[in-house]
Design a protein around this motif. Structure first.
Motif, mmCIF file in Angstrom:
data_model
loop_
_atom_site.group_PDB
_atom_site.id
_atom_site.type_symbol
_atom_site.label_atom_id
_atom_site.label_comp_id
_atom_site.label_asym_id
_atom_site.label_seq_id
_atom_site.Cartn_x
_atom_site.Cartn_y
_atom_site.Cartn_z
ATOM 1 N N PHE A 269 27.436 53.170 40.193
ATOM 2 C CA PHE A 269 28.884 53.060 40.839
ATOM 3 C C PHE A 269 29.611 52.224 39.682
ATOM 4 O O PHE A 269 30.558 51.836 40.112
ATOM 5 N N HIS B 49 32.417 52.018 36.180
ATOM 6 C CA HIS B 49 33.563 52.648 35.515
ATOM 7 C C HIS B 49 33.808 51.993 34.299
ATOM 8 O O HIS B 49 33.301 50.617 34.224
ATOM 9 N N SER C 222 31.883 48.268 30.746
ATOM 10 C CA SER C 222 30.839 47.084 31.124
ATOM 11 C C SER C 222 29.508 47.829 31.702
ATOM 12 O O SER C 222 28.498 47.602 31.305
ATOM 13 N N VAL D 49 28.421 58.025 40.565
ATOM 14 C CA VAL D 49 29.256 58.378 41.527
ATOM 15 C C VAL D 49 30.741 58.184 41.136
ATOM 16 O O VAL D 49 30.940 57.118 40.774
ATOM 17 N N ASP E 164 34.166 60.863 47.730
ATOM 18 C CA ASP E 164 35.191 60.017 48.336
ATOM 19 C C ASP E 164 34.331 58.985 49.336
ATOM 20 O O ASP E 164 34.178 59.351 50.436
ATOM 21 N N THR E 165 34.213 57.858 48.682
ATOM 22 C CA THR E 165 33.445 56.863 49.594
ATOM 23 C C THR E 165 34.054 56.183 50.611
ATOM 24 O O THR E 165 33.594 55.281 51.250
ATOM 25 N N LYS E 166 35.427 56.439 50.799
ATOM 26 C CA LYS E 166 36.254 55.919 51.777
ATOM 27 C C LYS E 166 36.376 56.742 52.707
ATOM 28 O O LYS E 166 36.877 56.472 53.977
ATOM 29 N N PHE F 122 33.015 47.168 40.292
ATOM 30 C CA PHE F 122 34.619 47.195 40.624
ATOM 31 C C PHE F 122 35.226 45.929 40.411
ATOM 32 O O PHE F 122 34.403 44.761 40.188
ATOM 33 N N ALA F 123 36.368 45.786 40.987
ATOM 34 C CA ALA F 123 37.115 44.583 41.205
ATOM 35 C C ALA F 123 36.335 43.693 42.257
ATOM 36 O O ALA F 123 35.718 44.190 43.083
ATOM 37 N N PRO F 124 36.478 42.470 42.203
ATOM 38 C CA PRO F 124 35.944 41.593 43.137
ATOM 39 C C PRO F 124 36.433 42.129 44.621
ATOM 40 O O PRO F 124 37.613 42.262 44.769
ATOM 41 N N ARG G 36 35.010 45.833 50.649
ATOM 42 C CA ARG G 36 36.150 46.742 51.254
ATOM 43 C C ARG G 36 35.787 48.165 51.664
ATOM 44 O O ARG G 36 36.364 48.675 52.463
ATOM 45 N N MET G 37 34.859 48.605 50.677
ATOM 46 C CA MET G 37 34.343 50.111 51.118
ATOM 47 C C MET G 37 33.446 50.118 52.307
ATOM 48 O O MET G 37 32.701 50.820 52.889
ATOM 49 N N LYS H 200 31.058 40.988 37.265
ATOM 50 C CA LYS H 200 32.398 40.831 37.465
ATOM 51 C C LYS H 200 33.000 40.011 36.308
ATOM 52 O O LYS H 200 32.299 39.503 35.533
ATOM 53 N N LYS I 146 40.541 40.119 38.182
ATOM 54 C CA LYS I 146 40.217 41.457 37.569
ATOM 55 C C LYS I 146 40.163 41.038 36.067
ATOM 56 O O LYS I 146 40.801 40.473 35.611
ATOM 57 N N GLU J 229 37.662 43.401 28.660
ATOM 58 C CA GLU J 229 37.129 43.114 27.601
ATOM 59 C C GLU J 229 37.889 41.714 26.859
ATOM 60 O O GLU J 229 36.989 40.625 26.854
ATOM 61 N N ASP K 230 32.486 43.644 27.320
ATOM 62 C CA ASP K 230 31.941 44.793 28.057
ATOM 63 C C ASP K 230 30.482 44.940 27.747
ATOM 64 O O ASP K 230 29.657 45.024 28.778
HETATM 65 N N1 CAO Z 1 35.992 56.807 46.628
HETATM 66 C C1 CAO Z 1 36.916 56.306 46.888
HETATM 67 N N2 CAO Z 1 37.272 54.887 46.492
HETATM 68 C C2 CAO Z 1 36.756 54.506 45.229
HETATM 69 C C3 CAO Z 1 35.732 55.135 44.693
HETATM 70 C C4 CAO Z 1 35.123 56.223 45.388
HETATM 71 N N3 CAO Z 1 34.183 57.082 44.715
HETATM 72 N N4 CAO Z 1 35.357 54.582 43.680
HETATM 73 C C5 CAO Z 1 36.313 53.617 43.573
HETATM 74 N N5 CAO Z 1 37.086 53.518 44.393
HETATM 75 C C6 CAO Z 1 38.107 52.782 44.939
HETATM 76 C C7 CAO Z 1 37.636 51.157 45.152
HETATM 77 O O1 CAO Z 1 37.186 51.134 46.304
HETATM 78 C C8 CAO Z 1 39.093 50.368 44.816
HETATM 79 O O2 CAO Z 1 39.701 50.383 46.058
HETATM 80 P P1 CAO Z 1 40.235 48.973 46.730
HETATM 81 O O3 CAO Z 1 41.287 48.465 45.615
HETATM 82 O O4 CAO Z 1 41.087 49.606 47.848
HETATM 83 O O5 CAO Z 1 39.108 48.322 47.141
HETATM 84 C C9 CAO Z 1 39.878 51.239 43.907
HETATM 85 O O6 CAO Z 1 39.205 52.404 43.617
HETATM 86 C C10 CAO Z 1 39.847 50.609 42.625
HETATM 87 O O7 CAO Z 1 38.881 49.962 42.024
HETATM 88 P P2 CAO Z 1 38.852 48.776 41.022
HETATM 89 O O8 CAO Z 1 39.859 47.719 41.785
HETATM 90 O O9 CAO Z 1 37.732 48.427 40.714
HETATM 91 O O10 CAO Z 1 39.797 49.440 39.568
HETATM 92 P P3 CAO Z 1 41.045 49.161 38.948
HETATM 93 O O11 CAO Z 1 41.182 50.339 38.072
HETATM 94 O O12 CAO Z 1 41.859 48.580 39.781
HETATM 95 O O13 CAO Z 1 40.416 47.710 38.033
HETATM 96 C C11 CAO Z 1 38.855 46.698 36.587
HETATM 97 C C12 CAO Z 1 39.475 48.056 36.819
HETATM 98 C C13 CAO Z 1 37.707 47.158 35.267
HETATM 99 C C14 CAO Z 1 39.895 45.768 36.103
HETATM 100 C C15 CAO Z 1 38.017 46.213 37.778
HETATM 101 O O14 CAO Z 1 37.080 46.969 38.269
HETATM 102 C C16 CAO Z 1 37.233 44.814 37.293
HETATM 103 O O15 CAO Z 1 37.659 43.796 37.298
HETATM 104 N N6 CAO Z 1 35.848 45.085 37.450
HETATM 105 C C17 CAO Z 1 35.039 44.039 37.138
HETATM 106 C C18 CAO Z 1 35.004 43.647 35.628
HETATM 107 C C19 CAO Z 1 34.814 44.575 34.828
HETATM 108 O O16 CAO Z 1 33.721 45.030 34.929
HETATM 109 N N7 CAO Z 1 35.488 44.595 33.676
HETATM 110 C C20 CAO Z 1 35.285 45.348 32.555
HETATM 111 C C21 CAO Z 1 35.879 46.910 32.774
HETATM 112 S S1 CAO Z 1 35.582 47.531 31.088
HETATM 113 O O17 CAO Z 1 36.555 46.825 30.261
#
Ligand code: CAO
Length: 415
Positions: free
Chosen positions: A13, A15, A18, A36, A73-75, A97-99, A104-105, A125, A136, A139, A168
């Motif tokens: 799961f 993206h 990292s 996914v 679409d996991t929502k 994912f973001a914290p 929330r899913m 995280k 959030k 790198e 990352d």
């Molecule tokens: N179906 C439906 N929804 C999905 C989904 C799917 N298959 N996959 C993801 N989503 C949704 C998530 O549930 C989330 O929804 P909510 O905001 O409603 O909870 C939304 O997509 C966005 O996910 P996110 O907040 O993780 O993504 P972002 O682009 O806003 O933030 C990042 C990106 C990297 C800043 C954030 O994910 C993060 O801080 N991750 C942890 C630290 C990390 O790994 N950072 C390094 C990234 S590499 O430089």
């Protein structure tokens, strides 16, 4: 030949960078990694920094080899049902994912435990528990918060982030180790567990020597291998040390022939104590072998700047490869500053499978970095990254979905 992680199924799961670096490593060790991705969108990096219009970017392809891709679409409740089926049949869920996004899913730890108590849930995280846990992080934020930026660069300049993606990819490596350790522990406990690798913590782990130096500085007020010694001033925190060697063997980046026009005509030169006499002979200063000002490592620390200036006079007379050849004959530790162009053409890296050419159906051939970890009984074959949703139907069929079910999910845009 079998692979180390044959039979391990990963619900990927992840993206951006990292998390994908972690699951890519697991795939290279033989795990079945099912990525996914959001239906209709996919990992955002597929479209970022594109060099060819409408083709998966190198950013994506170089982080997602050897995986399968499904869209979901996991929502959507029907998408959630597919996800639940995957949770029941996989060994590890990896996410970055973001914290709070997973909660929330509705994919809480309690929910996962109820479906599959053997599942390992591994997360990247930005920060661990504490005042920044909800932030959030990307790198460079991790490099800054983990102590790398404040200790990188030159004394008279601002903090600098490294080109090495220690926040990352460095955290992805840490997480991969946590996952294999949890899989090993599960052999005896039968239970899954949560594995967390915060990016700040991973960067700090890689900056361990700088926390060592903070304590040395507080005790003694000085550190003799730093360029601030003996003429400059130390403050109350570990300063930026430029290109000084962090260990007890002073080193520096020195110009080589052609430096005026070639930005990478440099060599890293280490004045290892064991080969000091050889260094003196090679650079044409045999008198330094016995000279009290240079004869011992302690004495040399007072004169590092003139010593390296003299060595540089020698390195500037040779190109970096010629200098390396001569220094290697005397076991003097050194290394050329290699550009990415030079690395891409490096025959040894190609032969070892660390630089690999991969063929991709829409992009054609491209270069990538293969598995840097070599195992004698689990060889890595790098295969291309999947197209978005390339394996959706294959995976759904494995989960028991019929063609009609799949058609319905597609019609409702769940996949
Ligand atoms: N179906 C439906 N929804 C999905 C989904 C799917 N298959 N996959 C993801 N989503 C949704 C998530 O549930 C989330 O929804 P909510 O905001 O409603 O909870 C939304 O997509 C966005 O996910 P996110 O907040 O993780 O993504 P972002 O682009 O806003 O933030 C990042 C990106 C990297 C800043 C954030 O994910 C993060 O801080 N991750 C942890 C630290 C990390 O790994 N950072 C390094 C990234 S590499 O430089």
């Amino acid at each position: 030949m079998s692979k180390a992680l044959d039979g391990v199924r990963i619900l990927d799961f992840t993206h951006v960078q990292s998390g994908p670096t972690c699951t890519q490593l697991l795939a290279w060790f033989g795990a079945d990694v099912i990525k996914v991705e959001r239906a209709g969108h996919g990992d955002a990096t597929r479209g970022q920094l594109r060099d060819i219009p409408d083709v998966d970017s190198l950013y994506f392809t170089m982080l997602n080899h050897n995986k399968r891709s499904i869209t979901l679409d996991t929502k959507n409740p029907k998408g959630r049902a597919v996800l639940d089926a995957l949770i029941k049949t996989c060994d590890v869920l990896v996410e970055n994912f973001a914290p709070g996004a997973l909660d929330r899913m509705g994919i809480t730890w309690a929910h996962i435990q109820a479906l599959n108590p053997r599942m390992i849930v591994a997360s990247v995280k930005g920060f661990g528990p504490g005042k920044y846990e909800h932030c959030k992080v990307y790198e460079n934020v991790a490099q800054c918060a983990g102590g790398a930026a404040s200790t990188t660069g030159f004394d008279d300049g601002p903090p600098v982030v490294s080109g090495a993606q220690i926040g990352d990819s460095g955290t992805g490596l840490h997480l991969a180790l946590g996952i294999v350790a949890a899989l090993y522990q599960r052999n005896s406990t039968g239970r899954g567990q949560q594995v967390l690798a915060p990016m700040q913590d991973a960067v700090l782990n890689l900056c361990r020597v700088k926390l060592r130096d903070q304590q040395r500085l507080e005790r003694n007020g000085t550190m003799h291998e730093y360029p601030q010694y003996p003429d400059g001033k130390f403050g109350d925190a570990v300063p930026r040390a430029g290109n000084a060697s962090g260990g007890g063997q002073p080193g520096s980046i020195l110009k080589c022939k052609g430096w005026e026009t070639d930005p990478n005509a440099y060599i890293y030169f280490i004045t290892q104590a064991a080969v000091w006499p050889a260094i003196c002979q090679v650079i044409g200063e045999p008198g330094w072998i016995k000279d009290e000002a240079y004869a011992t490592p302690g004495a040399r620390l007072l004169h590092l700047k003139p010593i390296f200036a003299r060595i540089e006079k020698w390195t500037m007379s040779l190109d970096k490869y010629a200098a390396m050849d001569i220094l290697n004959q005397h076991d003097i530790p050194c290394g050329p500053i290699l550009s990415m162009k030079e690395i891409a053409a490096d025959e040894s890296l190609r032969e070892s499978g660390t630089v690999v050419e991969v063929d991709h159906p829409t992009r054609g051939k491209y270069l990538t970095v293969g598995n840097p970890i070599k195992m004698s009984d689990s060889k890595t074959e790098v295969t291309r990254s999947p197209l978005l949703g390339e394996h959706t139907e294959e995976v759904l069929r494995q989960l028991g979905y019929s063609d009609a079910d799949i058609a319905n999910l597609r019609a409702e845009q769940v996949i």
